[in-house]
Write a protein that holds these residues in place. Sequence first.
Motif, PDB file in Angstrom:
ATOM      1  N   ASP A 109       0.909  -1.139  -0.045  1.00  0.00           N
ATOM      2  CA  ASP A 109       0.006   0.013  -0.170  1.00  0.00           C
ATOM      3  C   ASP A 109       0.842   1.156   0.079  1.00  0.00           C
ATOM      4  O   ASP A 109       1.891   1.061   0.158  1.00  0.00           O
ATOM      5  N   LYS A 110       0.157   2.444  -0.062  1.00  0.00           N
ATOM      6  CA  LYS A 110       0.920   3.674   0.026  1.00  0.00           C
ATOM      7  C   LYS A 110       1.616   3.761   1.457  1.00  0.00           C
ATOM      8  O   LYS A 110       1.137   3.250   2.336  1.00  0.00           O
ATOM      9  N   LEU A 111       2.759   4.300   1.461  1.00  0.00           N
ATOM     10  CA  LEU A 111       3.489   4.412   2.614  1.00  0.00           C
ATOM     11  C   LEU A 111       3.342   5.774   3.341  1.00  0.00           C
ATOM     12  O   LEU A 111       3.514   6.814   2.518  1.00  0.00           O
ATOM     13  N   ARG A 112       2.710   5.782   4.388  1.00  0.00           N
ATOM     14  CA  ARG A 112       2.341   7.283   5.157  1.00  0.00           C
ATOM     15  C   ARG A 112       1.201   7.909   4.261  1.00  0.00           C
ATOM     16  O   ARG A 112       1.160   9.120   4.337  1.00  0.00           O
ATOM     17  N   GLY A 113       0.650   7.273   3.431  1.00  0.00           N
ATOM     18  CA  GLY A 113      -0.460   8.075   2.483  1.00  0.00           C
ATOM     19  C   GLY A 113       0.035   8.970   1.372  1.00  0.00           C
ATOM     20  O   GLY A 113      -0.738   9.708   0.922  1.00  0.00           O
ATOM     21  N   ARG A 114       1.457   8.581   1.353  1.00  0.00           N
ATOM     22  CA  ARG A 114       2.031   9.715   0.211  1.00  0.00           C
ATOM     23  C   ARG A 114       2.928   8.855  -0.762  1.00  0.00           C
ATOM     24  O   ARG A 114       2.999   9.080  -1.750  1.00  0.00           O
ATOM     25  N   TYR A 115       3.848   8.134  -0.197  1.00  0.00           N
ATOM     26  CA  TYR A 115       4.835   7.341  -0.972  1.00  0.00           C
ATOM     27  C   TYR A 115       4.474   5.989  -1.477  1.00  0.00           C
ATOM     28  O   TYR A 115       3.756   5.392  -0.733  1.00  0.00           O
ATOM     29  N   LYS A 116       5.007   5.733  -2.540  1.00  0.00           N
ATOM     30  CA  LYS A 116       4.792   4.248  -2.978  1.00  0.00           C
ATOM     31  C   LYS A 116       6.273   3.958  -3.488  1.00  0.00           C
ATOM     32  O   LYS A 116       6.968   4.464  -4.134  1.00  0.00           O
ATOM     33  N   VAL A 117       6.721   2.539  -2.879  1.00  0.00           N
ATOM     34  CA  VAL A 117       8.082   2.158  -3.146  1.00  0.00           C
ATOM     35  C   VAL A 117       7.776   0.636  -4.085  1.00  0.00           C
ATOM     36  O   VAL A 117       7.004  -0.038  -3.869  1.00  0.00           O
ATOM     37  N   ILE A 118       8.599   1.012  -5.299  1.00  0.00           N
ATOM     38  CA  ILE A 118       8.561   0.012  -6.085  1.00  0.00           C
ATOM     39  C   ILE A 118      10.057  -0.617  -6.441  1.00  0.00           C
ATOM     40  O   ILE A 118      10.795   0.127  -6.564  1.00  0.00           O
ATOM     41  N   TYR A 119       9.791  -1.876  -6.896  1.00  0.00           N
ATOM     42  CA  TYR A 119      11.029  -2.748  -7.360  1.00  0.00           C
ATOM     43  C   TYR A 119      11.411  -2.269  -8.862  1.00  0.00           C
ATOM     44  O   TYR A 119      10.427  -2.364  -9.343  1.00  0.00           O
ATOM     45  N   LEU A 120      12.630  -1.857  -8.813  1.00  0.00           N
ATOM     46  CA  LEU A 120      12.865  -1.222 -10.171  1.00  0.00           C
ATOM     47  C   LEU A 120      13.722  -2.495 -10.977  1.00  0.00           C
ATOM     48  O   LEU A 120      13.625  -2.973 -12.035  1.00  0.00           O
ATOM     49  N   PHE A 121      14.877  -3.117 -10.524  1.00  0.00           N
ATOM     50  CA  PHE A 121      15.681  -3.626 -11.117  1.00  0.00           C
ATOM     51  C   PHE A 121      16.542  -4.163 -10.313  1.00  0.00           C
ATOM     52  O   PHE A 121      16.768  -4.210  -9.209  1.00  0.00           O
ATOM     53  N   THR A 122      17.404  -5.573 -10.606  1.00  0.00           N
ATOM     54  CA  THR A 122      18.482  -6.205  -9.827  1.00  0.00           C
ATOM     55  C   THR A 122      19.856  -5.615 -10.370  1.00  0.00           C
ATOM     56  O   THR A 122      19.939  -6.040 -11.639  1.00  0.00           O
ATOM     57  N   GLU A 123      20.708  -5.276  -9.629  1.00  0.00           N
ATOM     58  CA  GLU A 123      22.174  -4.896 -10.197  1.00  0.00           C
ATOM     59  C   GLU A 123      22.961  -5.917 -10.073  1.00  0.00           C
ATOM     60  O   GLU A 123      23.037  -6.758  -9.229  1.00  0.00           O
TER      61      GLU A 123
END
Length: 55
Positions: free
Chosen positions: A41-55
């Motif tokens: 879900d949204k973090l603190r009603g403001r932020y969204k954390v999304i997985y981008l890639f593997t380094e």
Amino acid sequence: MKIYGIYDLKNSEQCVRVGTLGEIINFLSITTRETTRMFKDKLRGRYKVIYLFTE
């Protein structure tokens, strides 16, 4: 190493930070409970954390 992005949903979905999970936790100063919920879900009603890639 997995790389994640933090997006500010109240500021036109602007990318705030990109980094590893540890860097994101330190940047946002979040608790353990918030860490387990941040991918569902949204973090603190403001932020969204999304997985981008593997380094």
